[in-house]
Design a protein around this motif. Structure first.
Motif, PDB file in Angstrom:
ATOM      1  N   GLU A  89       0.917  -1.257   0.038  1.00 22.18           N
ATOM      2  CA  GLU A  89       0.102   0.112   0.123  1.00 22.18           C
ATOM      3  C   GLU A  89       0.936   1.208   0.024  1.00 22.18           C
ATOM      4  O   GLU A  89       0.375   2.281   0.083  1.00 22.18           O
TER       5      GLU A  89
ATOM      6  N   LYS B  98       2.230   6.850  -1.671  1.00 17.84           N
ATOM      7  CA  LYS B  98       1.107   6.626  -2.076  1.00 17.84           C
ATOM      8  C   LYS B  98       0.888   5.113  -2.640  1.00 17.84           C
ATOM      9  O   LYS B  98       2.247   4.796  -2.785  1.00 17.84           O
ATOM     10  N   PRO B  99       0.035   4.451  -2.819  1.00 20.54           N
ATOM     11  CA  PRO B  99       0.203   3.022  -3.185  1.00 20.54           C
ATOM     12  C   PRO B  99       0.834   2.983  -4.397  1.00 20.54           C
ATOM     13  O   PRO B  99       0.657   3.998  -5.355  1.00 20.54           O
TER      14      PRO B  99
ATOM     15  N   TRP C  18      -0.400   4.849  -8.367  1.00 11.03           N
ATOM     16  CA  TRP C  18      -0.902   6.279  -8.272  1.00 11.03           C
ATOM     17  C   TRP C  18      -0.036   7.242  -9.020  1.00 11.03           C
ATOM     18  O   TRP C  18       1.239   6.958  -9.163  1.00 11.03           O
TER      19      TRP C  18
ATOM     20  N   SER D   5      -5.132   1.928  -8.878  1.00 12.39           N
ATOM     21  CA  SER D   5      -4.445   1.048  -7.797  1.00 12.39           C
ATOM     22  C   SER D   5      -5.077  -0.203  -7.888  1.00 12.39           C
ATOM     23  O   SER D   5      -5.825  -0.359  -8.894  1.00 12.39           O
TER      24      SER D   5
END
Length: 318
Positions: A103, A271-272, A275, A283
């Motif tokens: 994540e 961010k994951p 992104w 995502s």
């Protein structure tokens, strides 16, 4: 403090024998589960990880000892019950390390190595990061803080890694139901290595699958949805250097190139994966929603078609 052996080093002959037996079984049953170049890449990554761990374990041990000696809240003794407590505490820490590694792109940059193979066999278990050992240990820092001795923690981390070796196989379909309900198994972990939208970012378990069931990340393996191994976009290389560092390079380009705000540059780190600052990225949740929407539309179309056929048959009957 008792001296704890490095069980991973002692387990190397077991790894070699197990991989040999799996290869023999795949040849005997006419199954193609091994690719020579892919397997050699995985083994090379494992050897590199083992050599670099001589350095990274020094960093980890220093950090653990610093907290244990100066900041620990309790002192947990070397007793049988403390190892049982540590078994669950370590596995809880592993779950969150593993989940965040999917994540958060900074942690994904090292963890992606383990997912880069398009094959799933015991050699895949050896495909380990060359960089993660130097910073992912932060997820375990609370263990020496509450009083577990660093030696105990390092031993249990090795036990967890050793347990996860055998679940990287297609030779075992399902374990008994009671075992599948509590423990991580080959079936559960095959899901984790899937690039199918349904399977993306699911089943983070180390030893116990209970954490996934508690925190909503569990997905059973379905007969009708065969696992497709690898990444959403595969790297198409067997070069160990590229395997080890391709995501670090890609993340660096995203952070430092182009016209972006400082805030967006930082987001490329936290961010994951997938992104993008311009909104064009996707995502795993986005891909899953799209997949479910397409499946729902297809089922509706099939249902409408069946209804039309049924109406036509009624007209014929009349």
């Amino acid at each position: 403090m008792p001296e704890f052996p490095d069980i991973i080093l002692y387990a190397i002959p077991f790894f070699v024998i197990s991989i040999g037996l799996e290869i023999y079984g795949s040849i005997k049953d006419n199954k193609i589960s091994y690719n020579t170049k892919d397997a050699l890449t995985s083994i090379t990554m494992g050897l590199g990880n083992t050599m670099l761990s001589l350095l990274s374990k020094g960093v980890v041990l220093f950090a653990f000892m610093l907290i244990y000696e100066n900041f620990r809240i309790f002192t947990i003794p070397f007793a049988w019950w403390s190892f049982i407590l540590l078994l669950f505490a370590d596995d809880f820490a592993y779950y969150w390390f593993h989940r965040i590694s999917h994540e958060n792109r900074l942690f994904w940059a090292s963890h992606v190595v383990h997912h880069s193979s398009e094959h799933y066999n015991l050699s895949t278990a050896l495909r380990q990061t060359w960089s993660g050992g130097f910073y992912t240990f932060i997820f375990w820092l609370w263990l020496p803080l509450i009083g577990f001795h660093p030696g105990m923690i390092l031993l249990q981390m090795s036990v967890s890694l050793l347990y996860q070796f055998w679940i990287h196989t297609e030779a075992i379909d399902k374990m008994p139901k009671w075992f599948e309900a509590v423990m991580n198994t080959p079936s559960h972990h095959r899901v984790h290595h899937g690039s199918n939208p349904l399977y993306l970012d699911r089943n983070y378990a180390g030893i116990f699958i209970i954490w996934d069931k508690l925190f909503g990340s569990f997905q059973p393996e379905l007969k009708e949805e065969k696992v497709v191994y690898g990444l959403v976009t595969n790297i198409e290389t067997h070069n160990p250097i590229k395997v080890a560092f391709h995501e670090w390079i890609a993340m660096g380009k995203d952070v430092f190139s182009g016209k972006k705000s400082l805030r967006d540059r930082v987001k490329y780190i936290v961010k994951p994966p997938g992104w993008k600052h311009d909104g064009t990225g996707k995502s795993s949740d986005d891909l899953r929603r799209e997949w479910r929407s397409s499946v729902g539309s297809a089922q509706s179309a099939v249902g409408s078609g069946q209804s039309s056929v049924g109406s036509g048959q009624s007209s014929v009957g009349e």
